[in-house]
Enzyme design. Structure first.
Site, PDB file in Angstrom:
ATOM      1  N   THR A 293       0.818  -1.207   0.000  1.00  0.00           N
ATOM      2  CA  THR A 293       0.000   0.000   0.000  1.00  0.00           C
ATOM      3  C   THR A 293       0.855   1.263   0.000  1.00  0.00           C
ATOM      4  O   THR A 293       2.002   1.238   0.472  1.00  0.00           O
ATOM      5  CB  THR A 293      -0.905   0.000   1.256  1.00  0.00           C
ATOM      6  OG1 THR A 293      -1.483   1.285   1.425  1.00  0.00           O
ATOM      7  CG2 THR A 293      -0.103  -0.301   2.530  1.00  0.00           C
ATOM      8  N   ASP A 294       0.280   2.369  -0.462  1.00  0.00           N
ATOM      9  CA  ASP A 294       0.999   3.649  -0.410  1.00  0.00           C
ATOM     10  C   ASP A 294       1.105   4.171   1.031  1.00  0.00           C
ATOM     11  O   ASP A 294       1.873   5.094   1.303  1.00  0.00           O
ATOM     12  CB  ASP A 294       0.327   4.699  -1.312  1.00  0.00           C
ATOM     13  CG  ASP A 294      -1.114   5.022  -0.917  1.00  0.00           C
ATOM     14  OD1 ASP A 294      -1.667   4.361  -0.004  1.00  0.00           O
ATOM     15  OD2 ASP A 294      -1.696   5.943  -1.532  1.00  0.00           O
ATOM     16  N   GLU A 295       0.319   3.572   1.958  1.00  0.00           N
ATOM     17  CA  GLU A 295       0.302   4.092   3.334  1.00  0.00           C
ATOM     18  C   GLU A 295       1.644   3.900   4.039  1.00  0.00           C
ATOM     19  O   GLU A 295       1.918   4.555   5.040  1.00  0.00           O
ATOM     20  CB  GLU A 295      -0.855   3.458   4.130  1.00  0.00           C
ATOM     21  CG  GLU A 295      -2.171   3.700   3.423  1.00  0.00           C
ATOM     22  CD  GLU A 295      -3.422   3.365   4.233  1.00  0.00           C
ATOM     23  OE1 GLU A 295      -3.374   3.393   5.458  1.00  0.00           O
ATOM     24  OE2 GLU A 295      -4.453   3.087   3.592  1.00  0.00           O
TER      25      GLU A 295
ATOM     26  N   TYR B  80      -1.621  -0.482  11.008  1.00  0.00           N
ATOM     27  CA  TYR B  80      -1.779  -1.157   9.704  1.00  0.00           C
ATOM     28  C   TYR B  80      -0.590  -0.860   8.804  1.00  0.00           C
ATOM     29  O   TYR B  80       0.073  -1.771   8.289  1.00  0.00           O
ATOM     30  CB  TYR B  80      -3.089  -0.714   9.030  1.00  0.00           C
ATOM     31  CG  TYR B  80      -3.144  -1.043   7.542  1.00  0.00           C
ATOM     32  CD1 TYR B  80      -3.124  -2.368   7.101  1.00  0.00           C
ATOM     33  CD2 TYR B  80      -3.203  -0.031   6.575  1.00  0.00           C
ATOM     34  CE1 TYR B  80      -3.164  -2.675   5.739  1.00  0.00           C
ATOM     35  CE2 TYR B  80      -3.248  -0.325   5.223  1.00  0.00           C
ATOM     36  CZ  TYR B  80      -3.223  -1.645   4.801  1.00  0.00           C
ATOM     37  OH  TYR B  80      -3.255  -1.936   3.456  1.00  0.00           O
TER      38      TYR B  80
ATOM     39  N   LYS C 134       2.410  -3.312   7.244  1.00  0.00           N
ATOM     40  CA  LYS C 134       2.667  -3.490   5.803  1.00  0.00           C
ATOM     41  C   LYS C 134       4.109  -3.079   5.481  1.00  0.00           C
ATOM     42  O   LYS C 134       4.786  -3.731   4.683  1.00  0.00           O
ATOM     43  CB  LYS C 134       1.675  -2.675   4.959  1.00  0.00           C
ATOM     44  CG  LYS C 134       0.232  -3.190   4.980  1.00  0.00           C
ATOM     45  CD  LYS C 134       0.058  -4.578   4.371  1.00  0.00           C
ATOM     46  CE  LYS C 134       0.263  -4.616   2.879  1.00  0.00           C
ATOM     47  NZ  LYS C 134      -0.132  -5.952   2.329  1.00  0.00           N
TER      48      LYS C 134
HETATM   49  P1  NAD Z   1      -9.494  -7.368   2.249  1.00  0.00           P
HETATM   50  O1  NAD Z   1      -9.470  -7.103   3.718  1.00  0.00           O
HETATM   51  O2  NAD Z   1     -10.724  -7.110   1.476  1.00  0.00           O
HETATM   52  O3  NAD Z   1      -9.115  -8.895   1.973  1.00  0.00           O
HETATM   53  C1  NAD Z   1      -8.084  -9.554   2.650  1.00  0.00           C
HETATM   54  C2  NAD Z   1      -8.215 -11.053   2.383  1.00  0.00           C
HETATM   55  O4  NAD Z   1      -7.136 -11.712   3.068  1.00  0.00           O
HETATM   56  C3  NAD Z   1      -9.520 -11.652   2.902  1.00  0.00           C
HETATM   57  O5  NAD Z   1     -10.069 -12.506   1.921  1.00  0.00           O
HETATM   58  C4  NAD Z   1      -9.091 -12.430   4.136  1.00  0.00           C
HETATM   59  O6  NAD Z   1      -9.913 -13.545   4.396  1.00  0.00           O
HETATM   60  C5  NAD Z   1      -7.666 -12.836   3.766  1.00  0.00           C
HETATM   61  N1  NAD Z   1      -6.848 -13.086   4.951  1.00  0.00           N
HETATM   62  C6  NAD Z   1      -6.725 -12.268   6.046  1.00  0.00           C
HETATM   63  N2  NAD Z   1      -5.915 -12.847   6.955  1.00  0.00           N
HETATM   64  C7  NAD Z   1      -5.508 -14.029   6.427  1.00  0.00           C
HETATM   65  C8  NAD Z   1      -4.655 -15.055   6.878  1.00  0.00           C
HETATM   66  N3  NAD Z   1      -4.072 -14.995   8.094  1.00  0.00           N
HETATM   67  N4  NAD Z   1      -4.428 -16.123   6.086  1.00  0.00           N
HETATM   68  C9  NAD Z   1      -5.026 -16.193   4.858  1.00  0.00           C
HETATM   69  N5  NAD Z   1      -5.862 -15.256   4.383  1.00  0.00           N
HETATM   70  C10 NAD Z   1      -6.101 -14.179   5.158  1.00  0.00           C
HETATM   71  O7  NAD Z   1      -8.246  -6.557   1.682  1.00  0.00           O
HETATM   72  P2  NAD Z   1      -8.073  -5.798   0.276  1.00  0.00           P
HETATM   73  O8  NAD Z   1      -8.585  -4.442   0.414  1.00  0.00           O
HETATM   74  O9  NAD Z   1      -8.554  -6.697  -0.818  1.00  0.00           O
HETATM   75  O10 NAD Z   1      -6.479  -5.714   0.228  1.00  0.00           O
HETATM   76  C11 NAD Z   1      -5.704  -6.765  -0.352  1.00  0.00           C
HETATM   77  C12 NAD Z   1      -4.239  -6.395  -0.283  1.00  0.00           C
HETATM   78  O11 NAD Z   1      -4.015  -5.173  -0.982  1.00  0.00           O
HETATM   79  C13 NAD Z   1      -3.725  -6.163   1.149  1.00  0.00           C
HETATM   80  O12 NAD Z   1      -2.431  -6.695   1.233  1.00  0.00           O
HETATM   81  C14 NAD Z   1      -3.714  -4.650   1.289  1.00  0.00           C
HETATM   82  O13 NAD Z   1      -2.714  -4.238   2.204  1.00  0.00           O
HETATM   83  C15 NAD Z   1      -3.379  -4.221  -0.137  1.00  0.00           C
HETATM   84  N6  NAD Z   1      -3.894  -2.878  -0.537  1.00  0.00           N
HETATM   85  C16 NAD Z   1      -5.217  -2.552  -0.331  1.00  0.00           C
HETATM   86  C17 NAD Z   1      -5.670  -1.304  -0.756  1.00  0.00           C
HETATM   87  C18 NAD Z   1      -7.126  -0.909  -0.598  1.00  0.00           C
HETATM   88  O14 NAD Z   1      -7.482   0.241  -0.898  1.00  0.00           O
HETATM   89  N7  NAD Z   1      -8.010  -1.779  -0.175  1.00  0.00           N
HETATM   90  C19 NAD Z   1      -4.799  -0.405  -1.363  1.00  0.00           C
HETATM   91  C20 NAD Z   1      -3.464  -0.776  -1.541  1.00  0.00           C
HETATM   92  C21 NAD Z   1      -3.025  -2.027  -1.137  1.00  0.00           C
HETATM   93  P1  TYD Z   2     -10.737   4.073   4.497  1.00  0.00           P
HETATM   94  O1  TYD Z   2     -11.722   3.702   3.446  1.00  0.00           O
HETATM   95  O2  TYD Z   2     -10.811   3.421   5.830  1.00  0.00           O
HETATM   96  O3  TYD Z   2      -9.286   3.895   3.858  1.00  0.00           O
HETATM   97  P2  TYD Z   2      -7.826   4.377   4.423  1.00  0.00           P
HETATM   98  O4  TYD Z   2      -7.930   4.710   5.846  1.00  0.00           O
HETATM   99  O5  TYD Z   2      -6.996   3.148   4.194  1.00  0.00           O
HETATM  100  O6  TYD Z   2      -7.437   5.534   3.563  1.00  0.00           O
HETATM  101  O7  TYD Z   2     -10.853   5.651   4.735  1.00  0.00           O
HETATM  102  C1  TYD Z   2     -10.732   6.555   3.657  1.00  0.00           C
HETATM  103  C2  TYD Z   2     -10.790   7.943   4.248  1.00  0.00           C
HETATM  104  O8  TYD Z   2     -12.105   8.176   4.763  1.00  0.00           O
HETATM  105  C3  TYD Z   2      -9.841   8.154   5.430  1.00  0.00           C
HETATM  106  O9  TYD Z   2      -9.340   9.486   5.385  1.00  0.00           O
HETATM  107  C4  TYD Z   2     -10.732   7.977   6.650  1.00  0.00           C
HETATM  108  C5  TYD Z   2     -12.089   8.474   6.167  1.00  0.00           C
HETATM  109  N1  TYD Z   2     -13.272   7.819   6.778  1.00  0.00           N
HETATM  110  C6  TYD Z   2     -14.298   8.601   7.307  1.00  0.00           C
HETATM  111  O10 TYD Z   2     -14.239   9.850   7.282  1.00  0.00           O
HETATM  112  N2  TYD Z   2     -15.378   7.960   7.845  1.00  0.00           N
HETATM  113  C7  TYD Z   2     -15.485   6.603   7.893  1.00  0.00           C
HETATM  114  O11 TYD Z   2     -16.500   6.078   8.428  1.00  0.00           O
HETATM  115  C8  TYD Z   2     -14.425   5.817   7.325  1.00  0.00           C
HETATM  116  C9  TYD Z   2     -14.476   4.327   7.359  1.00  0.00           C
HETATM  117  C10 TYD Z   2     -13.336   6.466   6.773  1.00  0.00           C
END
Ligand code: NAD
Ligand code: TYD
Length: 351
Positions: A132-134, A157, A161
């Site tokens: 992630t970019d975070e 988090y 990562k």
């Molecule tokens: P998500 O929470 O929707 O899905 C995570 C999946 O991992 C789930 O299916 C869960 O069951 C599985 N999982 C969790 N713990 C596990 C374990 N111990 N063993 C096996 N499986 C397990 O997450 P997402 O949003 O789809 O993110 C996927 C990846 O992309 C993550 O690594 C996250 O850090 C990265 N990412 C997410 C975003 C975003 O905006 N959502 C952005 C950049 C990077």
């Molecule tokens: P989120 O979707 O949790 O992603 P991330 O924290 O990984 O960026 O949140 C996106 C943005 O929205 C973040 O600045 C937090 C804000 N946010 C709210 O203002 N209210 C909410 O209920 C949630 C879940 C997030």
């Protein structure tokens, strides 16, 4: 050429789009989806693939080292695309240990299994770590995150990562495992669990519930359509260079409050309500602890070197997303019944 690929976290939001793309686009590949099926993992995300002969589901936990070692010995995987993680910042604030277990220990377990089973043949195998970019921390109003930006994670988090990214690089440097890492901005689209901002607001508007905006709503995120992220992962898996990092983003920055206003407008239109109706649900609540102000990715490298760029404009992607959630009521109902209610109450009741 036929390949056997392990995709971890394939039942989650982004993982399910990656699994779908690989299963459909590469009928010669055998795709193994390893997922623990936590609250965020949902096999309903993949019902369309159930009869695909090149798709296999394995239920398991990446924290269980002996299970992972056995899986790698049993299957001779050509590569791993590692997405499994705990992914929600608010949950990491409540319970950091689970993030350390899955995101750090789980990643190292996979690296160890890859190191042992691919020994002597590292050049023929690839460990692709999705991040992630975070990890780069928080920006002020100006500037971007580049692949060379120093890590400065601010939440449990992002710290977990960042740690996993460091281990991937350390295993390449020390043991010569072939690796790539990508760091992506905020994703949105169908199948996202309604704990994240966009699906949470869609669900709340549907049920006429308040839209909780943390702080003043001035935090900025850079949003990318999930299918575009999956396309980028495909390109990086096949063309990315060993040891490289690729930033993925949409050059699409929105303050939270502007985004929620746009979402309200789209929802009013789709639900046949008078414009301005959903906006009335906006409610400012106590800010998230340590809330990062701004994320913004410079995605020039992946465009120049691998030819990837986003395919969708945000407004179009947001409409598609809203349509999907409105058309898939059952998916949303199933996921928001039971434990979700407890989670929601804990997170939001005294904010
Ligand atoms: P998500 O929470 O929707 O899905 C995570 C999946 O991992 C789930 O299916 C869960 O069951 C599985 N999982 C969790 N713990 C596990 C374990 N111990 N063993 C096996 N499986 C397990 O997450 P997402 O949003 O789809 O993110 C996927 C990846 O992309 C993550 O690594 C996250 O850090 C990265 N990412 C997410 C975003 C975003 O905006 N959502 C952005 C950049 C990077
Ligand atoms: P989120 O979707 O949790 O992603 P991330 O924290 O990984 O960026 O949140 C996106 C943005 O929205 C973040 O600045 C937090 C804000 N946010 C709210 O203002 N209210 C909410 O209920 C949630 C879940 C997030």
């Amino acid at each position: 050429m036929s390949k056997k690929i392990l995709i971890t976290g394939g039942a989650g939001f982004i993982g399910s789009h990656v699994v779908r793309l690989f299963v459909n686009k590469y009928p010669d590949y055998e795709i193994y989806n390893l997922d623990k099926l936590t609250y965020a993992g949902n096999l309903e995300n993949l019902t369309d693939l159930e009869s695909s002969s090149n798709y296999h589901f394995v239920k398991g936990d990446i924290v269980d080292a002996s299970f992972i070692n056995q899986l790698f010995q049993e299957h001779s995987f050509d590569g791993v695309i590692h997405l499994a993680a705990e992914s929600h910042v608010d949950r990491s604030i409540e319970n950091p240990m689970e993030f350390i277990q899955t995101n750090v220990i789980g990643t190292v377990n996979l690296l160890n299994a890859a190191k042992e089973t691919w020994k002597g043949e590292f050049d023929k195998h690839l460990f692709y770590h999705v991040s992630t970019d975070e990890v780069y921390g928080s920006l002020d109003e100006g500037g971007f995150f580049y692949e060379t930006t120093s890590y400065d994670p601010q939440s449990p988090y992002s710290a977990s990562k960042a740690s996993s990214d460091h281990f991937v690089r350390a295993y390449r440097n020390t043991y010569k495992l072939k690796t790539v890492i990508s760091n992506c901005s905020n994703n949105y689209g169908q199948n996202q669990f309604p704990e994240k901002l966009i699906p949470l607001c869609i669900n709340n508007i549907k049920h006429n519930k308040p839209l909780p905006i943390y702080g003043k709503g001035e935090n900025i995120r850079d949003w990318l359509y999930v299918v575009d992220h999956a396309r980028a992962i495909d390109v990086i898996y096949h063309q990315g260079k060993d040891g490289e990092t690729y930033n993925i983003g949409g050059f699409n920055e929105w303050t939270n409050i502007d985004l929620v206003h746009l979402l309200c407008k789209v929802m009013d239109k789709k639900l046949g309500k008078e414009e301005g109706t959903s906006e009335k649900l906006i409610t400012y609540v106590t800010d998230r602890a340590g809330h990062d102000l701004r994320y913004a990715i410079d995605a020039t490298k992946i465009k120049d070197e691998l030819g990837w760029e986003p395919s969708l404009q945000f407004e179009e992607g947001l409409e598609k997303t809203v349509d999907w959630y409105l058309e898939n009521e059952e998916w949303l109902e199933n996921i928001t019944s039971g434990n979700y209610q407890n989670y929601y109450q804990q997170q939001y009741e005294n904010r």
